[in-house]
Design a protein around this motif. Sequence first.
Motif, PDB file in Angstrom:
ATOM      1  N   LYS A 137     -24.328 -22.797  -0.131  1.00  0.00           N
ATOM      2  CA  LYS A 137     -24.073 -22.790   1.313  1.00  0.00           C
ATOM      3  C   LYS A 137     -22.573 -22.889   1.556  1.00  0.00           C
ATOM      4  O   LYS A 137     -21.807 -23.321   0.693  1.00  0.00           O
ATOM      5  CB  LYS A 137     -24.782 -23.949   2.008  1.00  0.00           C
ATOM      6  N   THR A 138     -22.169 -22.514   2.771  1.00  0.00           N
ATOM      7  CA  THR A 138     -20.786 -22.674   3.201  1.00  0.00           C
ATOM      8  C   THR A 138     -20.762 -23.380   4.546  1.00  0.00           C
ATOM      9  O   THR A 138     -21.515 -23.025   5.459  1.00  0.00           O
ATOM     10  CB  THR A 138     -20.063 -21.316   3.321  1.00  0.00           C
ATOM     11  N   VAL A 139     -19.908 -24.396   4.658  1.00  0.00           N
ATOM     12  CA  VAL A 139     -19.767 -25.177   5.887  1.00  0.00           C
ATOM     13  C   VAL A 139     -18.378 -24.941   6.473  1.00  0.00           C
ATOM     14  O   VAL A 139     -17.373 -25.071   5.777  1.00  0.00           O
ATOM     15  CB  VAL A 139     -19.964 -26.682   5.625  1.00  0.00           C
ATOM     16  N   GLU A 140     -18.340 -24.566   7.735  1.00  0.00           N
ATOM     17  CA  GLU A 140     -17.072 -24.481   8.448  1.00  0.00           C
ATOM     18  C   GLU A 140     -16.823 -25.821   9.125  1.00  0.00           C
ATOM     19  O   GLU A 140     -17.629 -26.267   9.940  1.00  0.00           O
ATOM     20  CB  GLU A 140     -17.115 -23.379   9.508  1.00  0.00           C
ATOM     21  N   LYS A 141     -15.717 -26.483   8.794  1.00  0.00           N
ATOM     22  CA  LYS A 141     -15.403 -27.784   9.391  1.00  0.00           C
ATOM     23  C   LYS A 141     -14.315 -27.601  10.440  1.00  0.00           C
ATOM     24  O   LYS A 141     -13.282 -26.994  10.181  1.00  0.00           O
ATOM     25  CB  LYS A 141     -14.954 -28.773   8.320  1.00  0.00           C
ATOM     26  N   GLN A 142     -14.581 -28.128  11.634  1.00  0.00           N
ATOM     27  CA  GLN A 142     -13.610 -28.126  12.719  1.00  0.00           C
ATOM     28  C   GLN A 142     -13.281 -29.573  13.069  1.00  0.00           C
ATOM     29  O   GLN A 142     -14.192 -30.391  13.239  1.00  0.00           O
ATOM     30  CB  GLN A 142     -14.161 -27.403  13.944  1.00  0.00           C
ATOM     31  N   ILE A 143     -11.988 -29.898  13.173  1.00  0.00           N
ATOM     32  CA  ILE A 143     -11.565 -31.277  13.402  1.00  0.00           C
ATOM     33  C   ILE A 143     -10.544 -31.333  14.529  1.00  0.00           C
ATOM     34  O   ILE A 143      -9.578 -30.563  14.548  1.00  0.00           O
ATOM     35  CB  ILE A 143     -10.955 -31.893  12.127  1.00  0.00           C
ATOM     36  N   ILE A 144     -10.762 -32.258  15.484  1.00  0.00           N
ATOM     37  CA  ILE A 144      -9.835 -32.495  16.594  1.00  0.00           C
ATOM     38  C   ILE A 144      -9.688 -34.006  16.773  1.00  0.00           C
ATOM     39  O   ILE A 144     -10.644 -34.759  16.590  1.00  0.00           O
ATOM     40  CB  ILE A 144     -10.351 -31.869  17.902  1.00  0.00           C
ATOM     41  N   THR A 145      -8.485 -34.459  17.123  1.00  0.00           N
ATOM     42  CA  THR A 145      -8.269 -35.877  17.393  1.00  0.00           C
ATOM     43  C   THR A 145      -7.569 -36.037  18.734  1.00  0.00           C
ATOM     44  O   THR A 145      -6.788 -35.166  19.151  1.00  0.00           O
ATOM     45  CB  THR A 145      -7.456 -36.550  16.269  1.00  0.00           C
ATOM     46  N   GLU A 146      -7.861 -37.148  19.447  1.00  0.00           N
ATOM     47  CA  GLU A 146      -7.287 -37.344  20.774  1.00  0.00           C
ATOM     48  C   GLU A 146      -7.043 -38.825  21.037  1.00  0.00           C
ATOM     49  O   GLU A 146      -7.552 -39.701  20.329  1.00  0.00           O
ATOM     50  CB  GLU A 146      -8.211 -36.775  21.851  1.00  0.00           C
ATOM     51  N   THR A 147      -6.249 -39.095  22.071  1.00  0.00           N
ATOM     52  CA  THR A 147      -6.019 -40.469  22.518  1.00  0.00           C
ATOM     53  C   THR A 147      -5.508 -40.458  23.950  1.00  0.00           C
ATOM     54  O   THR A 147      -5.158 -39.393  24.491  1.00  0.00           O
ATOM     55  CB  THR A 147      -5.018 -41.200  21.613  1.00  0.00           C
ATOM     56  N   TYR A 148      -5.452 -41.645  24.557  1.00  0.00           N
ATOM     57  CA  TYR A 148      -4.931 -41.818  25.913  1.00  0.00           C
ATOM     58  C   TYR A 148      -3.870 -42.918  25.885  1.00  0.00           C
ATOM     59  O   TYR A 148      -4.056 -43.957  25.244  1.00  0.00           O
ATOM     60  CB  TYR A 148      -6.041 -42.219  26.884  1.00  0.00           C
ATOM     61  N   VAL A 149      -2.774 -42.706  26.600  1.00  0.00           N
ATOM     62  CA  VAL A 149      -1.723 -43.711  26.730  1.00  0.00           C
ATOM     63  C   VAL A 149      -1.405 -43.879  28.213  1.00  0.00           C
ATOM     64  O   VAL A 149      -1.168 -42.896  28.924  1.00  0.00           O
ATOM     65  CB  VAL A 149      -0.440 -43.308  25.962  1.00  0.00           C
ATOM     66  N   SER A 150      -1.404 -45.117  28.685  1.00  0.00           N
ATOM     67  CA  SER A 150      -1.081 -45.397  30.088  1.00  0.00           C
ATOM     68  C   SER A 150       0.336 -45.937  30.182  1.00  0.00           C
ATOM     69  O   SER A 150       0.709 -46.868  29.465  1.00  0.00           O
ATOM     70  CB  SER A 150      -2.075 -46.402  30.680  1.00  0.00           C
ATOM     71  N   TYR A 151       1.121 -45.366  31.095  1.00  0.00           N
ATOM     72  CA  TYR A 151       2.525 -45.743  31.268  1.00  0.00           C
ATOM     73  C   TYR A 151       2.743 -46.272  32.687  1.00  0.00           C
ATOM     74  O   TYR A 151       2.547 -45.559  33.667  1.00  0.00           O
ATOM     75  CB  TYR A 151       3.414 -44.528  31.010  1.00  0.00           C
ATOM     76  N   ASN A 152       3.117 -47.534  32.782  1.00  0.00           N
ATOM     77  CA  ASN A 152       3.387 -48.187  34.076  1.00  0.00           C
ATOM     78  C   ASN A 152       2.246 -48.006  35.074  1.00  0.00           C
ATOM     79  O   ASN A 152       2.454 -47.645  36.233  1.00  0.00           O
ATOM     80  CB  ASN A 152       4.702 -47.665  34.667  1.00  0.00           C
ATOM     81  N   GLY A 153       1.031 -48.224  34.603  1.00  0.00           N
ATOM     82  CA  GLY A 153      -0.125 -48.149  35.485  1.00  0.00           C
ATOM     83  C   GLY A 153      -1.201 -47.220  34.940  1.00  0.00           C
ATOM     84  O   GLY A 153      -0.999 -46.536  33.936  1.00  0.00           O
TER      85      GLY A 153
END
Length: 267
Positions: A137-153
Amino acid sequence: MKKIILASALFATCTAVQAHDIWIKADTHEINSEEQKVFALDVSRSAQAYVAESNHEVKSLMMTSPKGTSTTLNADYSGKVKEVFEVEFNESGTYHFESPMTQVFLSFYFDEAGKKHKIRMPKTEYHTLPKGSKPEKTVEKQIITETYVSYNGFSDIKQTRDDGLQIVLMQHPNKLRAGKAFSFKLTYNGQPIPEAEVALKSLNEFYYQDSDKVEVNLTAKDKGLVTFKPKHPGRYLMGVEFGVELKGNAKADFRSIEKFLTFEITQ
């Protein structure tokens, strides 16, 4: 039943070849400063200092401002273990950062003697395998990373898209507190995913015997909804892995989609 067996087989395959976690780390994800506007984000496979790792080669991040304006950031430093991005905040509120999708094809085959192997290649390159090999078999791997940063509120978190695998937040990610439950919904192309593997990890395993590491197998009855209740403050990473069977695809039999979210829990 066939679907469950197929998904189990895919997840077993993915677990065996799962890529390292990908963290997007700020000194803090809730910044309050009247003087400083430029800060650094590290993108790496580990949140631990002095741990052997390799750079995941995230060369850019998409930054979306509190007003919804998107900008592509290029890495200011690329090292052997991480990428560093310098970020300038010109608006008060919450910013979203997301990496471009990383794609890799992993093929499994048996050699002439019956021994199983794994190699990076799509199905279109099966002809290059050693003589007598039998592709499995063959597996296609897709990877994404994310985050949130709050600045002065803080500002509202808006889902800017619904295509692909999305982590739909039910609470603001920078207002989470230790001992308080938080929930999120996992969707694929706007619909709750039927099944997935979800893991919550933190650095607390190095400080507390009762660390907050949790692994959940999401099923159709959950309707994509997951709830966690971390006991300790600290930096966390949530990882989601969702598998899809590909029919008539020239390059792969399955697709494994992984998404990571870095966030902080405060006291």
